[in-house]
Enzyme design. Structure first.
Site, mmCIF file in Angstrom:
data_model
loop_
_atom_site.group_PDB
_atom_site.id
_atom_site.type_symbol
_atom_site.label_atom_id
_atom_site.label_comp_id
_atom_site.label_asym_id
_atom_site.label_seq_id
_atom_site.Cartn_x
_atom_site.Cartn_y
_atom_site.Cartn_z
ATOM 1 N N ASP A 1 19.973 -13.346 48.140
ATOM 2 C CA ASP A 1 19.590 -14.725 47.830
ATOM 3 C C ASP A 1 18.137 -14.696 47.372
ATOM 4 O OD1 ASP A 1 18.714 -17.343 47.857
ATOM 5 O OD2 ASP A 1 19.920 -17.888 49.595
ATOM 6 N N ARG B 1 36.580 -26.623 33.475
ATOM 7 C CA ARG B 1 36.347 -25.769 34.652
ATOM 8 C C ARG B 1 36.171 -24.316 34.219
ATOM 9 N NH1 ARG B 1 40.412 -23.837 36.847
ATOM 10 N NH2 ARG B 1 41.716 -25.693 36.764
ATOM 11 N N LYS C 1 16.451 -25.630 43.941
ATOM 12 C CA LYS C 1 15.075 -25.404 44.371
ATOM 13 C C LYS C 1 14.151 -25.207 43.166
ATOM 14 C CE LYS C 1 16.903 -25.782 48.472
ATOM 15 N NZ LYS C 1 18.315 -25.477 48.284
#
Lengths: 381, 381
Positions: A174, A50, A199
């Site tokens: 963004d 992590r 994307k």
């Protein structure tokens, strides 16, 4: 072979580290390990997956190199990236956000942040005066999208940075629609760039990922803290796939953008189409502002049909595109914004922003443009 | 979906919507080794993964279509595909093979199949006269690599196809260097097309695979029998990764060709370079022939420097380009064929062919061409 002087196509292929130092392997190994042996009881560079993983390091370095950040962060989804970046805010803070936003971001801002004692107001960020007027003594940050999703409203990023400096606000953008190849937010003074890696960066509609980067070392330290504390990290195999997707980003984006330019033109001449929103079109209202801060129009088009029945006919009749939320894949993806990407936004809000049931968004793929057009024009009737 | 579509569109659409249960855009990876039978004597169409796997089948159907053949089979490596091809023949049979070929093919024929009684002659296949002369009573097949490896000699596919038809030989073409985007051997009468899918088809230097395609269904059944009997199949995970790769194959090949053309011309004018082998150069003996039978000149260049010491110096100095075996990846790779890829060919034969230790082979990547040239420039000087 990290070298910041390489040109973009080279950086994309080679990224931060493209060879495994131990073996010379041409692809970074997928380190499917949750933890690392502490030699002599002492932690090494890696101690727990992590906190850090060599496969993840590769994409994190890649996004930092591409955006000009000091450090990158990879998350399990675009929303995990947005949420973790917004953890820079705290209880009592006020956030101003573009009113036309991705539906998932809207949901987070209206449903999650208020629970943490953070207030949010949506403002038309295409008008800097409205933004300045909406600032309160508690305002701490601006959350921006440009071009906005799905209405392609263009926000002047330099003006936003100037306002933010004046009021000591953090700016977050963004940058998913543009990718680091077409718009360079950090160079324009934006503090934090966020991507849905699902994307264009991933590019094959086969993974979920989010990326964050910043040029500010202090912010990077805090984002690192939240990434590790929340733990919404990107898994090793998807890090590998994302890094692999990034290698062909320039070719894919250039081909998709070329197709999009042609498709936008043809759509705008089609009798069933009421309006086309695409920065590459001559009459597009935000065109000048967009090209003052971006290098291309991108590969996504929104368009409005005249009648609701035409929408149904198109969604039923189109055979080539995937009819789905999401965007940025090699495949053309057709989205009904009302019921898909912006389903989380209540109807009244959608209408207030200008998202009508007749609005469609198309993420243009790298197929042959004539195939895309034949299919769409047939389905449009 | 039965639209009339072009190659680019078909590649992007491989596997799209295959999973009817969920509509998933990306074909699922089926790691299942076996399949539950509905009842004794009944089958879902899948019995055991060596015999058939939905992910591999999606890839194989896509590959068959891409080459314009009727059946494609995916293997664990290029050598596994070639080995399965050679297993078609019987003890006492004779085959003719290009002398300018990958060293691994030579090794498997000379050190393994020779013991089984399969005889091979290595012939200059750029001359159909030489090929015709090598045909004997037991000759069953001709296997051609064109362009050759590493010297890029070009064989006349049309002439060789006619020769094979008139002499009743199986005509097989290793299409690894060109890919079906640039060269379609079935249009010249080839019966079998072979690929190392590790190279351009995979394209990211991160998987190992092989492909065998047949023009006729019946021959395809024979090779399927051999594939299933000997079992060197491509695993589901790599089948899926190869499908992903095929989606960007046209974009990658276009850029490989553009970059290689620039670099070949640059190398040809460089004072330290003695000779350049690239079919795109007008000086190359196969230039006109390549124009006739291919849609491009590919991304592979070999070149000769003055001394072996200089060749080694170049390899040591490379920074962007990796010194590694293999080819066809997005990243530029350089190799020393005499030592690496062709080390298994006896020294005497190598030297007769011109594969000496001052010959370098460059697989041109999709990086910015100026970055590749800058690296070559500093390494050569």
């Amino acid at each position: 072979m990290s070298d910041r002087n390489y040109r973009p196509a080279t950086l994309l292929v080679h990224q931060g580290r493209d060879r495994d130092p131990a073996t010379g392997a041409s692809a970074i190994p997928i380190y499917q390990a949750s933890t690392y042996h502490h030699q002599g009881g002492e932690p090494g560079e890696y101690d727990y997956a992590r906190c850090g993983n060599p496969s993840r390091d590769q994409v994190e370095e890649a996004i930092a190199l591409l955006e000009g950040g000091v450090r990158g962060f990879a998350f399990a989804s675009g929303m995990a990236a947005t949420g973790s970046a917004l953890s820079l805010l705290q209880s009592g803070d006020h956030l101003l956000a573009s009113h036309d936003l991705y539906g998932g971001s809207w949901r987070y801002l209206t449903g999650v942040l208020p629970q943490q004692g953070i207030t949010v107001d949506f403002v038309d960020t295409t008008d800097p005066d409205k933004v300045a007027a909406a600032i309160t003594p508690r305002t701490r940050a601006l959350f921006l999208e440009t071009p906005s999703n799905p209405l392609f409203q263009i926000t002047d990023l330099r003006a936003m940075v100037a306002i933010a400096k004046q009021h000591q606000l953090l700016t977050l953008l963004d940058n998913t629609f543009m990718t680091p190849l077409l718009q360079h937010p950090l160079a324009l003074g934006i503090d934090v760039a966020i991507h849905s890696g699902t994307k264009f960066l991933g590019g094959h509609s086969d993974l979920l990922a989010g990326l964050v980067t910043t040029a500010d070392p202090d912010l990077a330290k805090r984002i690192k803290y939240f990434q590790n504390a929340f733990g919404a990290v990107l898994a090793p195999f998807d890090c590998f796939l994302l890094a692999r997707g990034i290698k062909t980003l320039k070719l894919r984006l250039a081909a998709a953008e070329q197709n999009a330019g042609e498709l936008a033109q043809r759509l705008s001449e089609h009798p069933a189409v009421a309006q086309v929103l695409y920065p590459g079109l001559a009459g597009f209202p935000g065109r000048e502002q967009h090209f003052a801060q971006a290098e291309g129009p991108g590969a996504i088009i929104s368009f409005e049909l005249k009648e609701n029945e035409q929408v149904k006919a198109l969604l039923n009749g189109a055979r080539l595109p995937i009819v789905a939320p999401s965007l940025g894949g090699v495949e053309t993806i057709l989205t009904h914004c009302w019921s898909m990407s912006h389903a989380a936004v209540p109807a009244a809000e959608k209408r207030a922003i200008g998202i009508r049931p007749t609005l469609l968004r198309i993420s243009v793929g790298i197929e042959d443009i004539e195939d895309i057009w034949e299919d769409l024009s047939r389905a449009l009737g | 979906m039965k639209l009339q579509t072009t190659q680019e569109t078909e590649l992007v659409q491989i596997g799209v919507g295959r999973d009817e249960a969920t509509g998933a855009i990306s074909v699922p990876i089926y790691p299942s080794a076996t399949y539950r039978h509905p009842a004794p004597g009944e089958s879902t169409g899948y019995d055991y993964t060596r015999s058939g796997n939905p992910t591999r089948q999606t890839l194989e159907e896509g590959l068959a279509h891409l080459e314009g053949g009727s059946r494609a089979l995916a293997f664990a490596s290029g050598m596994a595909a070639l080995t399965t091809f050679f297993l078609h023949f019987s003890s006492g049979d004779h085959i003719i093979v290009s002398e300018d070929l990958y060293g691994g093919t030579y090794r498997v024929l000379d050190q393994i199949f020779a013991d089984f009684g399969l005889r091979a002659s290595y012939v200059d296949t750029t001359s159909s006269v030489h090929v015709a002369k090598a045909i004997g009573p037991n000759t069953r097949a001709l296997l051609v690599e064109t362009p050759g490896n590493p010297l890029l000699g070009v064989a006349d596919l049309d002439q060789l196809g006619q020769l094979c038809r008139s002499r009743n030989l199986l005509f097989a073409v290793d299409n690894t260097f060109m890919t079906p985007i640039l060269q379609r051997p079935f249009e010249f009468g080839a019966d079998v097309v072979l690929h190392s899918g590790t190279k351009y088809l995979g394209g990211h230097s991160d998987l190992c695979s092989g492909v065998l395609v047949t023009r006729e269904q019946q021959l395809g059944e024979r090779f399927y029998f051999l594939q299933n009997s000997t079992g060197a199949v491509l695993p589901p995970q790599d089948s899926w990764l190869l499908i992903r790769s095929l989606k960007t194959l046209p974009l990658r090949m276009e850029r490989h060709c553009q970059n290689a053309a620039r670099i070949a011309a640059w190398l040809e004018s460089h004072p330290a370079v003695v000779q350049v082998y690239y079919p795109g150069l007008p000086s190359h003996p196969g230039h006109q022939l390549t124009r006739r039978q291919c849609k491009g000149f590919g991304g592979m260049i070999s070149f000769r420097v003055a001394t072996p010491a200089h060749a080694r110096q170049v390899l040591e100095r490379l920074r962007l380009i990796s010194f590694a075996e293999s080819l066809g990846g997005v990243e530029s790779l350089m190799t020393l064929p005499a030592v690496q890829t062709h080390g298994d060919i006896p020294r005497q034969d190598r030297e007769r062919l011109g594969i000496c230790e001052s010959l370098l082979r460059l697989s041109v990547g999709i990086e910015t061409v100026d970055d590749i040239i800058a690296d070559l420039d500093q390494a050569l000087s």
